[in-house]
Design a protein around this motif. Structure first.
Motif, PDB file in Angstrom:
ATOM      1  N   ALA A   1      -7.951  12.026 -16.161  1.00 57.92           N
ATOM      2  CA  ALA A   1      -7.648  10.598 -16.273  1.00 57.92           C
ATOM      3  C   ALA A   1      -6.217  10.468 -16.789  1.00 57.92           C
ATOM      4  O   ALA A   1      -5.868  11.046 -17.820  1.00 57.92           O
ATOM      5  N   VAL A   2      -5.421   9.730 -16.042  1.00 57.24           N
ATOM      6  CA  VAL A   2      -4.015   9.556 -16.386  1.00 57.24           C
ATOM      7  C   VAL A   2      -3.784   8.088 -16.701  1.00 57.24           C
ATOM      8  O   VAL A   2      -4.169   7.209 -15.920  1.00 57.24           O
TER       9      VAL A   2
ATOM     10  N   PHE B   1     -12.140  21.735  -8.255  1.00 58.49           N
ATOM     11  CA  PHE B   1     -11.828  20.525  -7.500  1.00 58.49           C
ATOM     12  C   PHE B   1     -11.526  19.446  -8.534  1.00 58.49           C
ATOM     13  O   PHE B   1     -12.385  19.078  -9.331  1.00 58.49           O
ATOM     14  N   VAL B   2     -10.279  18.979  -8.532  1.00 60.02           N
ATOM     15  CA  VAL B   2      -9.832  18.036  -9.560  1.00 60.02           C
ATOM     16  C   VAL B   2      -9.643  16.652  -8.947  1.00 60.02           C
ATOM     17  O   VAL B   2      -8.856  16.478  -8.010  1.00 60.02           O
ATOM     18  N   GLU B   3     -10.366  15.693  -9.499  1.00 59.61           N
ATOM     19  CA  GLU B   3     -10.195  14.292  -9.116  1.00 59.61           C
ATOM     20  C   GLU B   3      -9.208  13.676 -10.108  1.00 59.61           C
ATOM     21  O   GLU B   3      -9.402  13.752 -11.333  1.00 59.61           O
ATOM     22  N   VAL B   4      -8.126  13.087  -9.592  1.00 59.12           N
ATOM     23  CA  VAL B   4      -7.104  12.469 -10.430  1.00 59.12           C
ATOM     24  C   VAL B   4      -7.297  10.956 -10.372  1.00 59.12           C
ATOM     25  O   VAL B   4      -7.307  10.365  -9.287  1.00 59.12           O
TER      26      VAL B   4
ATOM     27  N   PRO C   1       0.801  -1.226   0.000  1.00 65.26           N
ATOM     28  CA  PRO C   1       0.000   0.000   0.000  1.00 65.26           C
ATOM     29  C   PRO C   1       0.832   1.273   0.000  1.00 65.26           C
ATOM     30  O   PRO C   1       0.435   2.290  -0.555  1.00 65.26           O
ATOM     31  N   THR C   2       2.040   1.216   0.598  1.00 62.89           N
ATOM     32  CA  THR C   2       2.902   2.396   0.613  1.00 62.89           C
ATOM     33  C   THR C   2       3.389   2.707  -0.795  1.00 62.89           C
ATOM     34  O   THR C   2       3.448   3.866  -1.196  1.00 62.89           O
ATOM     35  N   ASP C   3       3.713   1.646  -1.586  1.00 63.49           N
ATOM     36  CA  ASP C   3       4.134   1.835  -2.973  1.00 63.49           C
ATOM     37  C   ASP C   3       3.009   2.482  -3.768  1.00 63.49           C
ATOM     38  O   ASP C   3       3.229   3.399  -4.546  1.00 63.49           O
ATOM     39  N   ALA C   4       1.797   1.998  -3.590  1.00 64.02           N
ATOM     40  CA  ALA C   4       0.643   2.537  -4.309  1.00 64.02           C
ATOM     41  C   ALA C   4       0.397   3.990  -3.918  1.00 64.02           C
ATOM     42  O   ALA C   4       0.094   4.833  -4.770  1.00 64.02           O
ATOM     43  N   ARG C   5       0.540   4.302  -2.647  1.00 67.68           N
ATOM     44  CA  ARG C   5       0.336   5.672  -2.172  1.00 67.68           C
ATOM     45  C   ARG C   5       1.390   6.600  -2.781  1.00 67.68           C
ATOM     46  O   ARG C   5       1.080   7.701  -3.226  1.00 67.68           O
TER      47      ARG C   5
ATOM     48  N   VAL D   1       1.704  10.629  -9.458  1.00 72.17           N
ATOM     49  CA  VAL D   1       0.759  10.870 -10.555  1.00 72.17           C
ATOM     50  C   VAL D   1      -0.018  12.161 -10.302  1.00 72.17           C
ATOM     51  O   VAL D   1      -0.220  12.962 -11.222  1.00 72.17           O
ATOM     52  N   GLU D   2      -0.435  12.397  -9.059  1.00 72.45           N
ATOM     53  CA  GLU D   2      -1.137  13.644  -8.729  1.00 72.45           C
ATOM     54  C   GLU D   2      -0.233  14.853  -8.975  1.00 72.45           C
ATOM     55  O   GLU D   2      -0.689  15.874  -9.494  1.00 72.45           O
ATOM     56  N   GLN D   3       1.035  14.747  -8.626  1.00 70.97           N
ATOM     57  CA  GLN D   3       1.985  15.846  -8.870  1.00 70.97           C
ATOM     58  C   GLN D   3       2.143  16.087 -10.364  1.00 70.97           C
ATOM     59  O   GLN D   3       2.162  17.235 -10.813  1.00 70.97           O
ATOM     60  N   ALA D   4       2.248  15.009 -11.127  1.00 73.69           N
ATOM     61  CA  ALA D   4       2.377  15.146 -12.586  1.00 73.69           C
ATOM     62  C   ALA D   4       1.122  15.797 -13.169  1.00 73.69           C
ATOM     63  O   ALA D   4       1.218  16.664 -14.053  1.00 73.69           O
TER      64      ALA D   4
END
Length: 122
Positions: free
Chosen positions: A102-103, A53-56, A4-8, A14-17
């Motif tokens: 969507a990424v 409000f952006v959902e990534v 889960p830490t890797d996924a987080r 991805v959110e930063q990108a």
């Protein structure tokens, strides 16, 4: 298998990108990962007078469905509730909208699909 830490950590990258990609298109980052009653707001950005409000959503590929498909009506209600809480907590009254980005792919080869006003608060 990644934990889960890797996924987080991958989600944070991805959110930063996505934030950088949106900033290159004129949006201004106000906040990220805002925890609010009922949910979390990935990115809070400003586009002119509007608070966005952006959902990534990220998927490595569309084999299990496109990332946009994961923003269900239930998810939309949670985001609306979190946004209302954010506005109240920060004593804000301004035009708002809900975007979804969507990424797909793997860094550094990410593709972005930006849906502005993806849904409305009802």
């Amino acid at each position: 298998m990644p934990g889960p830490t890797d996924a987080r950590a991958r989600g944070a990258r991805v959110e930063q990108a996505a934030a950088s990609w949106l900033q290159a298109r004129g949006l201004r980052l106000i906040a990220h990962n805002q925890h609010a009653k009922g949910g979390e707001l990935d990115l809070v950005m400003r586009d002119g007078d509007a608070l966005v409000f952006v959902e990534v959503k990220h998927r490595a590929n569309a084999r299990h469905g496109h990332p946009l498909e994961t923003v269900t009506p239930t998810k939309q209600r949670r985001l609306i509730k979190a946004a209302r809480f954010y506005l109240m907590r920060n004593n804000l009254s301004c035009p708002c909208r809900f975007d979804v980005i969507a990424v797909t792919g793997h860094a550094p080869d990410l593709e972005f699909l930006w849906v502005q006003a993806a849904f409305e608060a009802f």
